[in-house]
Design an enzyme around this catalytic site. Structure first.
Site, PDB file in Angstrom:
ATOM      1  N   TYR A 285       0.806  -1.208   0.000  1.00  0.00           N
ATOM      2  CA  TYR A 285       0.000   0.000   0.000  1.00  0.00           C
ATOM      3  C   TYR A 285       0.850   1.275   0.000  1.00  0.00           C
ATOM      4  O   TYR A 285       1.856   1.354   0.705  1.00  0.00           O
ATOM      5  CB  TYR A 285      -0.905  -0.009   1.229  1.00  0.00           C
ATOM      6  CG  TYR A 285      -2.028   0.969   1.116  1.00  0.00           C
ATOM      7  CD1 TYR A 285      -2.877   0.926   0.028  1.00  0.00           C
ATOM      8  CD2 TYR A 285      -2.213   1.957   2.078  1.00  0.00           C
ATOM      9  CE1 TYR A 285      -3.903   1.829  -0.098  1.00  0.00           C
ATOM     10  CE2 TYR A 285      -3.244   2.859   1.970  1.00  0.00           C
ATOM     11  CZ  TYR A 285      -4.079   2.791   0.869  1.00  0.00           C
ATOM     12  OH  TYR A 285      -5.091   3.695   0.744  1.00  0.00           O
ATOM     13  N   HIS A 330       0.027   0.615   8.300  1.00  0.00           N
ATOM     14  CA  HIS A 330       0.483  -0.261   7.217  1.00  0.00           C
ATOM     15  C   HIS A 330       1.976  -0.508   7.324  1.00  0.00           C
ATOM     16  O   HIS A 330       2.636   0.024   8.190  1.00  0.00           O
ATOM     17  CB  HIS A 330       0.189   0.395   5.866  1.00  0.00           C
ATOM     18  CG  HIS A 330      -1.241   0.769   5.675  1.00  0.00           C
ATOM     19  ND1 HIS A 330      -1.715   2.029   5.938  1.00  0.00           N
ATOM     20  CD2 HIS A 330      -2.305   0.042   5.270  1.00  0.00           C
ATOM     21  CE1 HIS A 330      -3.016   2.070   5.695  1.00  0.00           C
ATOM     22  NE2 HIS A 330      -3.409   0.884   5.291  1.00  0.00           N
TER      23      HIS A 330
END
Length: 789
Positions: A285, A330
């Site tokens: 991501y 993340h």
DNA sequence: CAGTGAGCGAGCTTCCGCTTGACTT
């Protein structure tokens, strides 16, 4: 029907996870937030505990109804949005909006998309963390209150449609204040001494530099003079090993910076390309503030490094975030498969992937080792010593794959650093022959203007904005007209160089270009005006540390140590008082500046922002004679324009003569100087001064342009001479009256018929666009009519 | 790509953060 519905934020993530979980799980995406505050002023009931009014925006209706349907059918709904403030709020909004039941809803979190991480998360479900949700609500409400109360003050006191906010206003402030620092900056000159030596026997040359600089030319001259008859000898020699470590893998902000420096991408472009890589499953991501790699990634990187470069190039490293506001939901940005050194795709995708791969791989590699040699050189006639340095690489380590660039700005100065890659073999006490000696005048440099990427870096350091908003924020402040991203030409500057020739000191004067800028952020006059207004009346909000301060309180709310409405109450009281006070008492903001008196007419000359932008005005509206106006040009600002520059603006447009019985005038427009002739425009060649264009030159420019236009035409249609095929910058296209039509891919240019052109012209969205204003006008009339009733 | 720059005044504008996809060139 699947027993379990698992909801994540991103569809690409959903696809990956579905593969890990098997057929008992249906994995779907919420596409980010599914609800937001209503857009009207009644979204927050300030007097009623800041109660919010939410709605599902129209573009989210379809997602919500699908999720609603699937959640009814599922036995258990797993809310798997990100593990941060916004993610928790997304889960809560899903819970509320989908009408989920507590006993069949589970909240899970993971910060890496690997099978073990997800299976582990499923074994450890929890409930929704309402402290975290409250922290998000406080953040959301505060931003709405600030933005929607501050902006209308600007509409009243400055100009309609302007905006202000916790993030954008500070971004503008940074650029405005940097510009003023540069304007205030006075360059200081000093002389830098560089010597070139040869060793006694060999022909090997190397450079040495005097560590200190001379402020006065006379001092530099004296130094050179003293060196003419001096003896030079190595007084000390030192060898020292040094090491360099790789940088951490990319976050959003560091990716934007490196892609800007190495690939010349704007931050928006970087994010677009990264999004495509992410959707294609190439990278993890791309909106993240974490430098962390998962254990599986660290292992995969090790395998690849050992396989490709050997054991000694590998060193396992774990990085810690340096940014205060990081929420680390993340991983860092990395390739999904380290074994893929490169990928298929367009040029931009390949280059950005390569950058990400190299940075991530390098972050798990061993340090580069150097040996740095420093030789000090005694000058028999002086007390100062010259210094020669050399650096050789003993082991390349991570540099085998990745060299991090720096933001070091160079304003066109000559690179005459005294460093050497390699010094010849030297000994202490060895005497040296002076080959050349120069003293070069150098100037101190003003602080560098921000690029998009360096502005993002600064915002991140201040904890302002999030990975998902850096690129949009940069766009917003440009769209509002507060700042522009531009190239600017530099100015010539002379500098002196002294050197020794035939046993004498000789002086030369050379010219360099200084202050040239490429793709830099400049404030506009309106940006400065708005900024000054906000700083004067709302200093607390545009303070660089405002976000950091409220973030600390949001953290306390998230920890359960503070009540969110209490926090908002403390903030809103004084803030709203300030709004009321400013609306009532502050004068309209103006940046009008008086420049002096026009010697020809005796009338006052002033500059200010007008309806169409910044202008110079001679005379006042009260005079019998109408005042004269002229617009400022690119690079000119109300704050810094001089009287002479302002008066020059009235010298154009200027008549330069006649051609084909029509007048030619020269003027300066948005794209630079041009000649106007019979309603056509002709750009002047670069470097030509519009003030000195002669009639002959102007005619030649017109003829040249016509010739080039003729050469561009490939074909004219017999049916209609207004339809022709031309060679454009990106290949052939069809010019059809005022419409420019794209030629569909795979069409052979020779086979295009006039019927094709008519067909494409009708299908061109621009054709319908031309009709749009008419529609708008009627719509306006009806609303007006309604209002009158 | 120019020039334009009054005054009237209804109705509109605007935040930040989480996601893509449908547009344009």
């Amino acid at each position: 029907m699947a027993k379990n519905l698992l909801i994540v934020e991103s569809p690409a993530k959903a696809k990956t996870i579905e593969g890990y979980l098997g057929k008992d799980f249906l994995v779907k995406s919420s596409y980010g937030h599914i609800r937001d505050l209503v857009k009207t002023d009644d979204a927050i009931d300030v007097d009623n505990g800041f109660k919010q009014k939410y709605e599902v925006p129209s573009d989210k209706k379809a997602v919500v109804s699908e999720l609603k349907k699937l959640s009814k059918e599922a036995e258990t709904v797993w809310l798997a949005s990100d593990e941060d403030r916004e993610g928790e709020a997304i889960s809560w909004h899903l819970y509320e909006t989908l009408g989920l039941k507590e006993d069949k809803t589970k909240r899970i979190v993971f910060h890496e998309i690997t099978k073990p991480a997800i299976l582990k998360a499923i074994e450890q479900p929890r409930g929704i963390d309402f402290n975290l949700v409250n922290a998000q609500q406080a953040r959301r409400v505060l931003d709405r209150l600030v933005g929607f109360e501050l902006s209308p003050v600007l509409w009243r006191k400055v100009k309609p449609s302007l905006s202000a906010g916790r993030v954008q206003s500070v971004a503008v402030r940074l650029i405005v204040e940097r510009e003023r620092e540069i304007n205030r900056f006075q360059a200081e000159a000093s002389f830098k001494i560089v010597a070139q030596f040869t060793t006694g026997k060999g022909k090997e040359q190397f450079k040495a530099e005097l560590p200190q600089r001379f402020e006065k030319k006379e001092e530099a001259e004296k130094f050179l003079q003293d060196c003419i008859a001096a003896a030079f000898e190595i007084s000390s020699l030192e060898k020292r090993p040094t090491k360099r470590n790789p940088a951490a893998p990319f976050t959003t902000s560091t990716l934007q910076q490196e892609a800007s420096r190495k690939l010349g991408f704007s931050v928006a472009r970087t994010m677009q390309v990264a999004q495509r890589l992410y959707e294609a499953g190439r990278i993890t991501y791309m909106r993240t503030d974490s430098v962390n790699l998962s254990d599986t990634a660290i292992q995969a990187a090790e395998d690849e490094i050992v396989k490709a470069y050997g054991d000694k190039y590998h060193k396992m490293r774990r990085y810690k975030t340096k940014s205060a506001g990081a929420q680390e939901a993340h991983e860092a940005i990395r390739p999904t498969y380290f074994s893929q050194h490169s990928i298929d795709g367009d040029n931009a995708e390949r280059r950005l992937y390569e950058l990400i791969w190299k940075r991530a791989i390098a972050s798990q590699m061993s340090e580069a080792e150097f040996e740095k040699t420093t030789a000090k050189i005694h000058v028999s006639t002086r007390s100062e010593e010259l210094v020669a340095t050399g650096e050789i690489m003993r082991f390349d380590g991570f540099l085998k794959v990745y060299i991090e660039s720096t933001d070091d700005e160079n304003d066109g100065a000559i690179d005459d650093e005294g460093g050497n890659a390699l010094l010849p073999p030297l000994e202490k006490g060895q005497s040296l022959n002076l080959k050349a000696l120069t003293a070069t005048e150098r100037f101190s440099r003003p602080p560098a203007r921000y690029t998009e990427a360096s502005l993002v870096k600064k915002l991140e350091e201040l904890g302002i904005g999030r990975p998902s908003t850096y690129a949009p924020t940069i766009s917003t402040i440009q769209n509002r007209g507060y700042v522009v991203k531009e190239d600017r030409d530099g100015k010539e500057r002379q500098y002196k160089v002294l050197h020794i020739a035939d046993g004498k000191v000789v002086e030369d004067t050379k010219t360099e270009i200084t202050g040239a800028e490429r793709s830099k952020m400049f404030p506009t006059d309106i940006g400065m005006l708005v900024n000054d207004f906000l700083v004067e009346h709302f200093n607390d909000i545009v303070d660089y540390h405002f976000t950091a301060k409220v973030e600390k309180e949001f953290d306390e709310i998230a920890q359960g140590d503070k009540e969110w409405t209490a926090m908002l109450n403390d903030f809103y009281g004084p803030f709203h008082d300030g709004i009321e006070d400013t609306l009532e008492n502050a004068d309209r903001a103006t940046n009008e500046r008086s420049l002096g008196t026009d010697p020809a007419t005796g009338k006052p000359v002033s500059v200010r922002v007008g309806r169409f932008g910044p202008l110079v005005q001679i005379g006042s509206a009260d005079d019998e004679e109408k005042p004269r106006f002229a617009s400022l040009r690119k690079g000119q600002m109300i704050e810094t324009i001089t009287f002479d520059e302002a008066m020059d603006l009235f010298k154009l447009p200027k008549k330069v003569g006649e051609f084909e019985d029509k007048e030619m005038t020269v003027a300066i427009g948005r794209f630079g100087p041009y000649i106007r002739h019979a309603s056509a425009f002709y750009s002047l060649p670069k470097g030509m001064d519009p003030m000195d264009v002669t009639e002959e030159e102007a005619i030649q420019i017109i003829k040249d342009k016509r010739q080039r236009d003729i050469e561009k035409v490939i074909r004219v249609f017999d049916e209609n001479p207004d339809a022709q095929i031309e060679n454009g910058r990106w290949g052939p296209f069809i010019r059809f009256g005022k419409q420019n039509l794209k030629i569909p891919k795979g069409t052979e240019v020779e086979k295009i018929t006039y019927e094709d052109v008519l067909k494409w012209a009708a299908a061109d969205p621009k054709a319908s666009k031309a009709k749009a204003p008419a529609k708008k006008a009627t719509a306006k009339k009806t609303t007006k009519a309604k209002a009158k009733k």
